[in-house]
Write an enzyme that holds these catalytic residues in place. Structure first.
Site, PDB file in Angstrom:
ATOM      1  N   CYS A 289       0.821  -1.405  -0.111  1.00  0.00           N
ATOM      2  CA  CYS A 289       0.032   0.125  -0.131  1.00  0.00           C
ATOM      3  C   CYS A 289       0.873   1.215  -0.053  1.00  0.00           C
ATOM      4  O   CYS A 289       1.735   1.441   1.039  1.00  0.00           O
ATOM      5  CB  CYS A 289      -0.852   0.035   1.160  1.00  0.00           C
ATOM      6  SG  CYS A 289      -1.814   1.442   1.420  1.00  0.00           S
TER       7      CYS A 289
ATOM      8  N   CYS B  35      -5.173   5.781  -4.031  1.00  0.00           N
ATOM      9  CA  CYS B  35      -4.250   4.456  -4.056  1.00  0.00           C
ATOM     10  C   CYS B  35      -2.985   4.755  -4.774  1.00  0.00           C
ATOM     11  O   CYS B  35      -2.733   5.207  -5.812  1.00  0.00           O
ATOM     12  CB  CYS B  35      -5.093   3.521  -5.087  1.00  0.00           C
ATOM     13  SG  CYS B  35      -4.112   1.821  -4.916  1.00  0.00           S
TER      14      CYS B  35
END
Length: 267
Positions: free
Chosen positions: A75, A210
């Site tokens: 991430c 993201c």
């Protein structure tokens, strides 16, 4: 006696996670905690749970659990927040740290002003794989599959506002060509080296941003001649700058990391 677990909610460009230092507060069954705590009405509310721990390979380790309990490989936005967390909570005084993730060791450079981390640059490494995807008659577009340690499907469109992401996102995430599912990005060129992007994240649905998706979008843009090697990716929750270094082949992502609040939950 009920155990209390202290946490910090943070976000990177709107991509929000719950962060726990597991060297102080070990968590059993983090998959279940991610599901419970990520719920907005009955939990804390987030895109998932990130556990910060020790590592014999790096300064710190990071494990990421999506809102549905699945574990993610990487991430980008979360890694920036980990950098802010470990510096501002006194776990390190270094302004360049290494982070052990399921997709390898990442190097973080902390941008510090007045003792606070204002931004973080993450060396995301090189894109692992790229491939054109043609859906034939099923979907009216061509896409590019990019792996940044986790899978992404990037599609450039003329008008991103015309994309019904809640409908098409889960269809593409679970498309038969992607047995492990995929993250889904739709992107539009809005200016010189400036890209507007929206994301449907595998395991979380629509999120505000993201980081790995921004990296994948920049890679696809360069491959298609739509942008230069350094560009800004504008997402619903904020903007990150992505640079694909020609000399090293590495992707550098620079963006914000923001603390929302501290709290504690029952273990």
């Amino acid at each position: 006696m009920t155990t209390k677990i202290k946490f910090t909610k943070m976000h990177g460009a709107g991509n929000d996670y719950i962060y726990v230092d597991t060297t102080r507060y070990p968590i059993a069954a983090p998959e279940k905690k991610a599901i419970e705590w990520s719920k907005f009405h009955t939990g804390i509310g987030s895109d998932g749970l990130i556990l910060i721990g020790s590592s014999d390979k790096a300064d710190f380790s990071m494990r990421i659990f999506n809102a549905d309990g699945s574990e993610a490989m990487m991430c980008g936005n979360g890694s920036r927040c980990v950098g802010k967390y470990v510096y501002e909570y006194g776990l390190t005084a270094k302004k360049e740290i290494t982070l052990d993730t399921r997709s390898g060791i990442k190097v973080l450079k902390l941008h510090v002003e007045g003792g606070k981390v204002t931004a973080v640059t993450v060396d995301m490494g090189s894109p692992l794989e790229t491939e054109a995807v043609d859906f034939g008659d099923q979907f009216p577009f061509q896409s590019t599959r990019v792996s940044m340690g986790n899978p992404h499907l990037v599609t450039f469109v003329e008008d991103i506002t015309q994309i019904n992401l809640p409908e098409i996102g889960p269809q593409l995430e679970n498309y038969h060509l992607f047995p492990d599912r995929t993250n889904v990005e739709f992107a539009q060129i809005v200016g010189k080296d400036t890209i507007r992007m929206r994301v449907w994240e595998r395991g979380s649905g629509i999120t505000q941003a993201c980081g790995t998706g921004a990296c994948a979008t920049a890679v696809a843009a360069v491959l298609h001649g739509l942008a230069g090697r350094k560009c800004d990716i504008i997402m619903d929750g904020g903007t990150v700058t992505i640079e694909w270094e020609e000399a090293t082949g590495h992707i550098l992502m620079t963006g914000p990391a923001t603390k929302v609040f501290d709290g504690e939950m029952e273990g």
